[in-house]
Design a protein around this motif. Sequence first.
Motif, mmCIF file in Angstrom:
data_model
loop_
_atom_site.group_PDB
_atom_site.id
_atom_site.type_symbol
_atom_site.label_atom_id
_atom_site.label_comp_id
_atom_site.label_asym_id
_atom_site.label_seq_id
_atom_site.Cartn_x
_atom_site.Cartn_y
_atom_site.Cartn_z
ATOM 1 N N CYS A 35 4.728 -11.259 19.922
ATOM 2 C CA CYS A 35 4.852 -12.362 20.861
ATOM 3 C C CYS A 35 3.582 -12.407 21.716
ATOM 4 N N THR A 37 2.950 -11.859 24.677
ATOM 5 C CA THR A 37 2.776 -10.874 25.738
ATOM 6 C C THR A 37 2.536 -9.471 25.199
ATOM 7 N N CYS A 38 2.584 -9.298 23.891
ATOM 8 C CA CYS A 38 2.379 -7.972 23.319
ATOM 9 C C CYS A 38 1.121 -7.942 22.460
ATOM 10 N N CYS A 45 8.230 -4.729 20.239
ATOM 11 C CA CYS A 45 8.309 -6.183 20.190
ATOM 12 C C CYS A 45 9.185 -6.554 19.003
ATOM 13 N N HIS A 59 11.048 -10.553 23.219
ATOM 14 C CA HIS A 59 10.490 -10.939 24.519
ATOM 15 C C HIS A 59 10.548 -12.450 24.734
HETATM 16 ZN ZN LIG Z 1 6.700 -8.839 22.615
#
Ligand SMILES: [Zn+2]
Length: 87
Positions: A35, A37-38, A45, A59
């Motif tokens: 995602c 944010t990772c 994740c 997420h």
């Molecule tokens: Zn993530």
Amino acid sequence: MKVTIKEWNAVASWRWDMPEDDVCGICRVQFDGTCPTCKYPGDDCALLNGQCGHSFHMHCLLTWIQQDASKGLCPMCRQKFEWKKSE
Ligand SMILES: [Zn+2]
Ligand SMILES: [Zn+2]
Ligand SMILES: [Zn+2]
């Protein structure tokens, strides 16, 4: 009804050998990526597979479900989103 092998091959040639929803329905990134944010794919994740048949990055789904507007519904099909818990 006549369908020739030649026509079938023509159709098959342009289709990817994977389902159309092989991307997260929220961030549109493929499931073998992470995602937004990772940085690294993996257990941190994870993917959530919904009972409705849609899947999302954990997420992305958690971010969505925390919004009041989500009402706990799948962002794709608007059914109540319940994910299949995996061990
Ligand atoms: Zn993530
Ligand atoms: Zn995502
Ligand atoms: Zn759904």
